[in-house]
Design a protein around this motif. Structure first.
Motif, PDB file in Angstrom:
ATOM      1  N   SER A  35       7.652   2.503   1.676  1.00  0.00           N
ATOM      2  CA  SER A  35       6.355   2.340   1.829  1.00  0.00           C
ATOM      3  C   SER A  35       6.202   0.817   2.320  1.00  0.00           C
ATOM      4  CB  SER A  35       5.278   2.794   0.983  1.00  0.00           C
ATOM      5  OG  SER A  35       5.451   2.182  -0.285  1.00  0.00           O
ATOM      6  N   VAL A  36       5.316   0.445   3.334  1.00  0.00           N
ATOM      7  CA  VAL A  36       4.916  -0.939   3.535  1.00  0.00           C
ATOM      8  C   VAL A  36       3.329  -1.146   3.177  1.00  0.00           C
ATOM      9  CG1 VAL A  36       4.939  -2.652   5.535  1.00  0.00           C
ATOM     10  CG2 VAL A  36       6.710  -0.939   5.672  1.00  0.00           C
ATOM     11  N   MET A  37       3.252  -2.023   2.511  1.00  0.00           N
ATOM     12  CA  MET A  37       1.974  -2.241   2.243  1.00  0.00           C
ATOM     13  C   MET A  37       1.446  -3.949   2.169  1.00  0.00           C
ATOM     14  SD  MET A  37       1.196   0.144  -1.164  1.00  0.00           S
ATOM     15  CE  MET A  37      -0.682   0.345  -0.662  1.00  0.00           C
ATOM     16  N   GLY A  38       0.211  -4.036   2.242  1.00  0.00           N
ATOM     17  CA  GLY A  38      -0.167  -5.472   2.508  1.00  0.00           C
ATOM     18  C   GLY A  38      -1.340  -5.549   3.073  1.00  0.00           C
ATOM     19  N   PRO A  39      -2.327  -6.729   2.950  1.00  0.00           N
ATOM     20  CA  PRO A  39      -3.651  -6.734   3.281  1.00  0.00           C
ATOM     21  C   PRO A  39      -3.921  -6.626   5.198  1.00  0.00           C
ATOM     22  CG  PRO A  39      -3.115  -8.651   2.183  1.00  0.00           C
ATOM     23  CD  PRO A  39      -1.892  -7.854   2.380  1.00  0.00           C
ATOM     24  N   SER A  40      -4.951  -6.187   5.637  1.00  0.00           N
ATOM     25  CA  SER A  40      -5.153  -6.147   7.013  1.00  0.00           C
ATOM     26  C   SER A  40      -4.775  -7.742   7.607  1.00  0.00           C
ATOM     27  CB  SER A  40      -6.445  -5.866   7.357  1.00  0.00           C
ATOM     28  OG  SER A  40      -6.674  -5.717   8.843  1.00  0.00           O
ATOM     29  N   GLY A  41      -3.830  -7.433   8.752  1.00  0.00           N
ATOM     30  CA  GLY A  41      -3.460  -8.578   9.570  1.00  0.00           C
ATOM     31  C   GLY A  41      -2.335  -9.182   8.990  1.00  0.00           C
ATOM     32  N   SER A  42      -1.713  -8.700   7.902  1.00  0.00           N
ATOM     33  CA  SER A  42      -0.503  -9.305   7.368  1.00  0.00           C
ATOM     34  C   SER A  42       0.769  -9.202   8.265  1.00  0.00           C
ATOM     35  CB  SER A  42      -0.246  -8.850   5.882  1.00  0.00           C
ATOM     36  OG  SER A  42      -0.283  -7.294   5.851  1.00  0.00           O
ATOM     37  N   VAL A 197       3.492   2.781   6.522  1.00  0.00           N
ATOM     38  CA  VAL A 197       2.352   1.900   6.206  1.00  0.00           C
ATOM     39  C   VAL A 197       1.404   2.628   5.547  1.00  0.00           C
ATOM     40  CG1 VAL A 197       0.914   0.363   7.184  1.00  0.00           C
ATOM     41  CG2 VAL A 197       3.226   0.199   8.098  1.00  0.00           C
ATOM     42  N   THR A 198       0.968   2.168   4.504  1.00  0.00           N
ATOM     43  CA  THR A 198      -0.198   2.963   3.953  1.00  0.00           C
ATOM     44  C   THR A 198      -0.882   1.644   3.197  1.00  0.00           C
ATOM     45  OG1 THR A 198      -1.132   4.407   2.480  1.00  0.00           O
ATOM     46  CG2 THR A 198       1.062   3.536   1.859  1.00  0.00           C
ATOM     47  N   HIS A 199      -2.311   1.962   3.104  1.00  0.00           N
ATOM     48  CA  HIS A 199      -3.148   1.276   2.359  1.00  0.00           C
ATOM     49  C   HIS A 199      -3.682   1.895   1.068  1.00  0.00           C
ATOM     50  CE1 HIS A 199      -4.984  -1.071   6.122  1.00  0.00           C
ATOM     51  NE2 HIS A 199      -4.558  -2.035   5.294  1.00  0.00           N
ATOM     52  N   ASP A 200      -3.147   2.953   0.804  1.00  0.00           N
ATOM     53  CA  ASP A 200      -3.363   3.642  -0.341  1.00  0.00           C
ATOM     54  C   ASP A 200      -2.235   3.643  -1.567  1.00  0.00           C
ATOM     55  OD1 ASP A 200      -3.407   5.680  -2.323  1.00  0.00           O
ATOM     56  OD2 ASP A 200      -4.535   6.951  -0.813  1.00  0.00           O
ATOM     57  N   ASP A 201      -2.615   3.067  -2.605  1.00  0.00           N
ATOM     58  CA  ASP A 201      -1.622   2.294  -3.534  1.00  0.00           C
ATOM     59  C   ASP A 201      -0.972   3.708  -4.161  1.00  0.00           C
ATOM     60  OD1 ASP A 201      -1.395  -0.207  -4.207  1.00  0.00           O
ATOM     61  OD2 ASP A 201      -3.389  -0.279  -4.760  1.00  0.00           O
ATOM     62  N   ARG A 205       3.171   4.302  -3.805  1.00  0.00           N
ATOM     63  CA  ARG A 205       3.955   4.261  -5.243  1.00  0.00           C
ATOM     64  C   ARG A 205       4.717   5.479  -5.057  1.00  0.00           C
ATOM     65  NH1 ARG A 205       0.347   0.960  -8.036  1.00  0.00           N
ATOM     66  NH2 ARG A 205      -1.299   2.755  -8.126  1.00  0.00           N
ATOM     67  N   ARG A 206       4.412   6.547  -4.048  1.00  0.00           N
ATOM     68  CA  ARG A 206       5.342   7.730  -4.202  1.00  0.00           C
ATOM     69  C   ARG A 206       6.556   7.390  -3.575  1.00  0.00           C
ATOM     70  NH1 ARG A 206       1.196  12.635  -2.775  1.00  0.00           N
ATOM     71  NH2 ARG A 206       2.746  13.720  -2.237  1.00  0.00           N
ATOM     72  N   ALA A 207       6.899   6.365  -2.668  1.00  0.00           N
ATOM     73  CA  ALA A 207       7.993   5.899  -2.032  1.00  0.00           C
ATOM     74  C   ALA A 207       8.808   5.483  -2.942  1.00  0.00           C
ATOM     75  CB  ALA A 207       7.524   5.044  -0.792  1.00  0.00           C
ATOM     76  N   ARG A 208      10.165   5.518  -2.853  1.00  0.00           N
ATOM     77  CA  ARG A 208      11.047   4.948  -3.632  1.00  0.00           C
ATOM     78  C   ARG A 208      11.106   3.570  -3.439  1.00  0.00           C
ATOM     79  NH1 ARG A 208      15.213   8.416  -1.496  1.00  0.00           N
ATOM     80  NH2 ARG A 208      14.065  10.395  -1.658  1.00  0.00           N
ATOM     81  N   ARG A 209      10.729   3.071  -2.442  1.00  0.00           N
ATOM     82  CA  ARG A 209      10.894   1.584  -2.409  1.00  0.00           C
ATOM     83  C   ARG A 209       9.677   1.276  -1.521  1.00  0.00           C
ATOM     84  NH1 ARG A 209      15.159  -0.878   1.892  1.00  0.00           N
ATOM     85  NH2 ARG A 209      14.449  -3.103   2.174  1.00  0.00           N
ATOM     86  N   CYS A 210       8.835   0.076  -1.977  1.00  0.00           N
ATOM     87  CA  CYS A 210       7.854  -0.499  -1.468  1.00  0.00           C
ATOM     88  C   CYS A 210       8.059  -1.816  -1.165  1.00  0.00           C
ATOM     89  CB  CYS A 210       6.509  -0.514  -2.506  1.00  0.00           C
ATOM     90  SG  CYS A 210       5.070  -0.980  -1.904  1.00  0.00           S
ATOM     91  N   GLU A 224       8.743  -1.654  -7.762  1.00  0.00           N
ATOM     92  CA  GLU A 224       7.464  -1.216  -7.955  1.00  0.00           C
ATOM     93  C   GLU A 224       7.258  -0.259  -9.027  1.00  0.00           C
ATOM     94  OE1 GLU A 224       4.019  -1.982  -7.101  1.00  0.00           O
ATOM     95  OE2 GLU A 224       5.224  -3.874  -6.986  1.00  0.00           O
ATOM     96  N   ARG A 225       8.406   0.654  -9.194  1.00  0.00           N
ATOM     97  CA  ARG A 225       8.119   2.018  -9.795  1.00  0.00           C
ATOM     98  C   ARG A 225       8.889   1.681 -11.127  1.00  0.00           C
ATOM     99  NH1 ARG A 225      10.518   7.056  -7.671  1.00  0.00           N
ATOM    100  NH2 ARG A 225       8.746   8.655  -7.519  1.00  0.00           N
ATOM    101  N   ASP A 226       8.752   2.444 -12.356  1.00  0.00           N
ATOM    102  CA  ASP A 226       9.576   2.365 -13.540  1.00  0.00           C
ATOM    103  C   ASP A 226      10.963   2.509 -13.107  1.00  0.00           C
ATOM    104  OD1 ASP A 226       7.171   4.630 -15.043  1.00  0.00           O
ATOM    105  OD2 ASP A 226       7.113   2.473 -14.395  1.00  0.00           O
ATOM    106  N   GLY A 227      11.620   1.684 -13.718  1.00  0.00           N
ATOM    107  CA  GLY A 227      13.259   1.703 -13.384  1.00  0.00           C
ATOM    108  C   GLY A 227      13.742   1.143 -12.204  1.00  0.00           C
ATOM    109  N   GLY A 228      12.923   0.488 -11.621  1.00  0.00           N
ATOM    110  CA  GLY A 228      13.162  -0.327 -10.412  1.00  0.00           C
ATOM    111  C   GLY A 228      13.319   0.629  -9.230  1.00  0.00           C
TER     112      GLY A 228
END
Ligand SMILES: Nc1ncnc2c1ncn2[C@@H]1O[C@H](COP(=O)(O)OP(=O)(O)OP(=O)(O)O)[C@@H](O)[C@H]1O
Ligand SMILES: [Mg+2]
Length: 231
Positions: A35-42, A197-201, A205-210, A224-228
């Motif tokens: 997953s790819v996250m970040g503010p608008s315009g980032s 890409v998602t704005h939804d935390d 977090r469901r993705a294995r890598r953020c 991000e996740r438990d255990g890395g």
């Protein structure tokens, strides 16, 4: 699968220069769910466009299976894009004058498949996203979630190795969004690499890598996740 080295993207707007991406170096391995996250315009969409060969970086190198893509002619890049990548965007980009099944058939036509084969495969794909009963509906006659499922079916037409999804659930209520996520996660279990890409935390977090993007830079990658997360 993909390796980016010091990728940058700048837009020259005359007076000002916008640095949409700066110094992005990372690898995407086959079978990952990112997953790819970040503010608008980032720079999230810019990143997706560059990974998807829809846009060229201003600097840096892009390797696909150790071949430097940026050196290849446009035509070859387009061929790679069509054969190996599938795209799902926030607004579904369906052709409004074409029915669901015709929209799904479209990329297969570009790839030179015969009409009978196209229709058969499109019908299978619509069944896969549970839309067999909407095959002859125009996009305007379908709900947002249904349109997004048509877009997913279309992105799967040529069996992509990598699906790039830019806020695929952004325009949908959360229950419809969950259906889309379930389809994407099922594909990932079958080995398709997913970058979303998602704005939804919660979705992120469901993705294995953020990957967290801030001001055009990768601010955080995994962990991000438990255990890395796998990097
Ligand atoms: N064609 C363009 N010309 C000039 N600047 C652009 C262009 N496209 C994007 N930008 C700028 O680059 C930056 C990154 O844009 P991008 O679309 O990648 O952001 P994003 O993270 O996807 O945002 P959002 O969450 O709102 O979709 C923004 O500051 C934007 O204004
Ligand atoms: Mg965007």
């Amino acid at each position: 699968m993909i390796r980016l080295e010091k990728i940058g993207k700048r837009y020259d707007l005359g007076e000002v220069e916008v640095a949409a991406l700066t110094d992005v170096s990372l690898r995407i391995e086959r079978g990952e769910y990112i997953s790819v996250m970040g503010p608008s315009g980032s720079g999230k969409s810019t990143f997706m466009h560059i990974v998807g060969l829809l846009d060229v970086p201003s600097e840096g190198s892009y390797f696909l299976e150790d071949v430097e893509i940026t050196q290849l002619p446009d035509k070859e890049q387009a061929r790679i894009r069509n054969r190996h990548f599938g795209f799902i965007f926030q607004s579904f980009n369906l052709f409004s004058e074409l029915s669901a099944i015709e929209n799904v058939m479209l990329p297969m036509g570009y790839a030179g498949m015969g009409r009978g084969d196209r229709r058969k495969r499109a019908a299978e794909l619509l069944e896969q996203v549970d839309l067999s009963d909407r095959a002859y509906h125009l996009p305007t006659m379908m709900s947002g979630g249904e349109q997004q499922r048509v877009a997913i079916a279309r992105s799967l037409a040529l069996k992509p190795d990598l699906i790039l999804a830019d806020e695929p659930t952004g325009n949908l209520p959360s229950d419809r969004g969950a259906e889309i996520m379930a389809i994407l996660e099922g594909l990932n279990q079958e080995g398709v690499t997913i970058v979303m890409v998602t704005h939804d935390d919660d979705l992120g977090r469901r993705a294995r890598r953020c990957i967290r993007v801030r001001d055009g830079r990768v601010a955080q990658d995994g962990g991000e996740r438990d255990g890395g997360a796998a990097a």
